[in-house]
Design a protein around this motif. Structure first.
Motif, mmCIF file in Angstrom:
data_model
loop_
_atom_site.group_PDB
_atom_site.id
_atom_site.type_symbol
_atom_site.label_atom_id
_atom_site.label_comp_id
_atom_site.label_asym_id
_atom_site.label_seq_id
_atom_site.Cartn_x
_atom_site.Cartn_y
_atom_site.Cartn_z
ATOM 1 N N GLY A 271 -21.287 -6.996 20.191
ATOM 2 C CA GLY A 271 -22.648 -7.477 20.410
ATOM 3 C C GLY A 271 -23.313 -6.821 21.596
ATOM 4 O O GLY A 271 -22.698 -6.083 22.368
ATOM 5 N N THR A 272 -24.608 -7.095 21.742
ATOM 6 C CA THR A 272 -25.313 -6.696 22.944
ATOM 7 C C THR A 272 -24.671 -7.428 24.124
ATOM 8 O O THR A 272 -24.010 -8.450 23.935
ATOM 9 N N PRO A 273 -24.829 -6.918 25.339
ATOM 10 C CA PRO A 273 -24.094 -7.519 26.463
ATOM 11 C C PRO A 273 -24.265 -9.031 26.581
ATOM 12 O O PRO A 273 -23.280 -9.765 26.728
ATOM 13 N N GLU A 274 -25.505 -9.523 26.515
ATOM 14 C CA GLU A 274 -25.715 -10.964 26.685
ATOM 15 C C GLU A 274 -25.158 -11.759 25.508
ATOM 16 O O GLU A 274 -24.502 -12.784 25.686
ATOM 17 N N ALA A 275 -25.415 -11.269 24.294
ATOM 18 C CA ALA A 275 -24.934 -11.995 23.115
ATOM 19 C C ALA A 275 -23.418 -11.950 23.023
ATOM 20 O O ALA A 275 -22.783 -12.942 22.652
ATOM 21 N N TRP B 1 -8.615 -2.614 8.100
ATOM 22 C CA TRP B 1 -9.608 -2.096 7.150
ATOM 23 C C TRP B 1 -10.903 -2.897 7.196
ATOM 24 O O TRP B 1 -11.948 -2.387 6.816
ATOM 25 N N ASP B 2 -10.871 -4.145 7.658
ATOM 26 C CA ASP B 2 -12.093 -4.929 7.814
ATOM 27 C C ASP B 2 -12.849 -4.568 9.087
ATOM 28 O O ASP B 2 -14.082 -4.678 9.132
ATOM 29 N N ASN B 3 -12.129 -4.189 10.124
ATOM 30 C CA ASN B 3 -12.717 -4.097 11.461
ATOM 31 C C ASN B 3 -13.023 -2.687 11.959
ATOM 32 O O ASN B 3 -13.978 -2.497 12.719
ATOM 33 N N ALA B 4 -12.227 -1.684 11.574
ATOM 34 C CA ALA B 4 -12.309 -0.380 12.237
ATOM 35 C C ALA B 4 -13.669 0.292 12.095
ATOM 36 O O ALA B 4 -14.218 0.827 13.070
ATOM 37 N N ALA B 5 -14.225 0.305 10.885
ATOM 38 C CA ALA B 5 -15.518 0.979 10.696
ATOM 39 C C ALA B 5 -16.598 0.316 11.538
ATOM 40 O O ALA B 5 -17.364 0.990 12.246
ATOM 41 N N GLY B 6 -16.663 -1.003 11.491
ATOM 42 C CA GLY B 6 -17.684 -1.713 12.251
ATOM 43 C C GLY B 6 -17.519 -1.590 13.744
ATOM 44 O O GLY B 6 -18.504 -1.563 14.495
ATOM 45 N N VAL B 7 -16.278 -1.522 14.203
ATOM 46 C CA VAL B 7 -16.017 -1.332 15.629
ATOM 47 C C VAL B 7 -16.607 -0.009 16.101
ATOM 48 O O VAL B 7 -17.287 0.054 17.138
ATOM 49 N N LEU B 8 -16.363 1.072 15.353
ATOM 50 C CA LEU B 8 -16.905 2.360 15.777
ATOM 51 C C LEU B 8 -18.434 2.367 15.694
ATOM 52 O O LEU B 8 -19.108 2.890 16.595
ATOM 53 N N LEU B 9 -18.994 1.787 14.636
ATOM 54 C CA LEU B 9 -20.452 1.710 14.555
ATOM 55 C C LEU B 9 -21.022 0.988 15.772
ATOM 56 O O LEU B 9 -22.016 1.428 16.368
ATOM 57 N N ALA B 10 -20.400 -0.141 16.130
ATOM 58 C CA ALA B 10 -20.887 -0.910 17.282
ATOM 59 C C ALA B 10 -20.767 -0.109 18.571
ATOM 60 O O ALA B 10 -21.682 -0.107 19.408
ATOM 61 N N ARG B 11 -19.651 0.577 18.757
ATOM 62 C CA ARG B 11 -19.489 1.398 19.957
ATOM 63 C C ARG B 11 -20.569 2.471 20.030
ATOM 64 O O ARG B 11 -21.178 2.689 21.084
ATOM 65 N N CYS B 12 -20.801 3.153 18.902
ATOM 66 C CA CYS B 12 -21.797 4.224 18.887
ATOM 67 C C CYS B 12 -23.203 3.683 19.089
ATOM 68 O O CYS B 12 -24.099 4.413 19.536
ATOM 69 N N ALA B 13 -23.413 2.409 18.757
ATOM 70 C CA ALA B 13 -24.720 1.783 18.957
ATOM 71 C C ALA B 13 -24.904 1.281 20.387
ATOM 72 O O ALA B 13 -25.972 0.777 20.734
ATOM 73 N N GLY B 14 -23.863 1.395 21.209
ATOM 74 C CA GLY B 14 -23.953 0.935 22.584
ATOM 75 C C GLY B 14 -23.644 -0.528 22.776
ATOM 76 O O GLY B 14 -23.924 -1.094 23.844
ATOM 77 N N ALA B 15 -23.052 -1.173 21.763
ATOM 78 C CA ALA B 15 -22.696 -2.580 21.874
ATOM 79 C C ALA B 15 -21.388 -2.737 22.635
ATOM 80 O O ALA B 15 -20.603 -1.794 22.773
ATOM 81 N N VAL B 16 -21.132 -3.944 23.103
ATOM 82 C CA VAL B 16 -19.861 -4.286 23.729
ATOM 83 C C VAL B 16 -18.880 -4.652 22.621
ATOM 84 O O VAL B 16 -19.226 -5.396 21.695
ATOM 85 N N VAL B 17 -17.654 -4.131 22.716
ATOM 86 C CA VAL B 17 -16.642 -4.355 21.679
ATOM 87 C C VAL B 17 -15.350 -4.805 22.336
ATOM 88 O O VAL B 17 -14.815 -4.116 23.206
ATOM 89 N N THR B 18 -14.839 -5.978 21.925
ATOM 90 C CA THR B 18 -13.560 -6.470 22.419
ATOM 91 C C THR B 18 -12.806 -7.147 21.281
ATOM 92 O O THR B 18 -13.338 -7.318 20.184
ATOM 93 N N ASP B 19 -11.575 -7.570 21.580
ATOM 94 C CA ASP B 19 -10.906 -8.471 20.652
ATOM 95 C C ASP B 19 -11.426 -9.881 20.921
ATOM 96 O O ASP B 19 -12.355 -10.077 21.720
#
Length: 268
Positions: free
Chosen positions: A248-252, A214-232
């Motif tokens: 985050g952005t690829p470099e960050a 419940w802490d992570n799922a919403a933000g994970v999808l937002l980040a994916r839709c924003a084109g950010a890199v998402v991992t564990d």
């Protein structure tokens, strides 16, 4: 992936449910602890009331079950609404604006609809899988290295309920090590706010130590839709079974992940 018309119906239902919850959120700002869950961890009456509202509205409108922080339920990865009625409850109770309503819809093991509503900052953010991030009704462009004035990385909370995987020494070491990179650590007290800030281009990266979906799922999808890199936190693709997240952005993201792996070395 469900039919687009079906996703639109689910999204409309969540828009209405979150709007009603937002009114209660604002009206009860500063609510005192009502339910003690552990040392320094509590829920207010507002947490309980907002989750009850969201449960009622979403189940009635969609027929899909709910899994929430305060009242539990069954987490069904095939189809489930996931709720955190107030992410950053301690902030909310003290009047700190870094607190949010988090709602996500999980279908076939992936988040497909996400809402991070930050009422006290007037930021109402949502996304549907395959679409853009929408903030206050405006579709946003993908994030990029140039999208933040300073290279900030959010550490939503120094605490973690998974102290085996993320011992205190490691969490504190990460903050110190990140401060030696080009990233500037920030601690907001809300994982959901930090992950959303990456999608909005406010932060360039964020790290979650939370083991809770419940802490992570919403933000994970937002980040994916924003084109950010998402991992564990070990660099693997994020799944609904992951503990923690780095976005985050690829470099960050690369900087945050390599720093995390560096401070994990004594444990590995």
């Amino acid at each position: 992936m469900p039919h687009p018309e079906e996703l639109e119906r689910y999204t409309r239902a969540a828009v209405d449910a979150v709007a009603r919850a937002r009114e209660h959120f604002v009206s009860e700002l500063g609510a005192a602890p009502a339910l003690r869950k552990g040392p320094g961890d509590f829920a207010t009456d507002a947490d309980l009331a907002i989750e009850a509202m969201l449960r009622e509205d979403l189940e009635l409108a969609t027929g899909i079950g709910v899994y929430g922080e305060e009242r539990g339920g069954e987490f069904n990865p095939d189809a489930c609404w996931v709720l955190d009625p107030i992410d950053g409850t301690s902030n909310y109770s003290s009047g700190n604006p870094n607190s949010a309503i988090l709602v996500s819809l999980i279908l076939d093991g992936e988040p497909v609809v996400a809402f991070t509503d930050i009422p006290l900052l007037n930021l109402h953010v949502h996304a549907v899988a395959g679409g853009p991030v929408v903030c206050n009704g405006e579709a946003l462009p993908p994030v990029g290295q140039e999208s933040a004035a300073a290279a900030q990385v959010g550490i939503g909370s120094v605490g973690s309920d998974d102290r085996r995987r993320f011992p205190a020494s490691q969490r504190l070491a990460l903050i110190g090590a990140l401060a030696e990179t080009d990233l500037r650590p920030r601690i907001s007290g809300s994982v959901g706010v930090d992950l959303a800030f990456v999608a909005l281009g406010i932060y360039q990266a964020a790290v979650s130590f939370s083991p809770y979906i419940w802490d992570n799922a919403a933000g994970v999808l937002l980040a994916r839709c924003a084109g950010a890199v998402v991992t564990d936190t070990e660099g693997n693709p994020w799944t609904v079974n992951s503990t923690g997240a780095i976005v985050g952005t690829p470099e960050a993201h690369a900087t945050a992940l390599s720093t995390m792996l560096q401070v994990q070395q004594p444990r590995l």
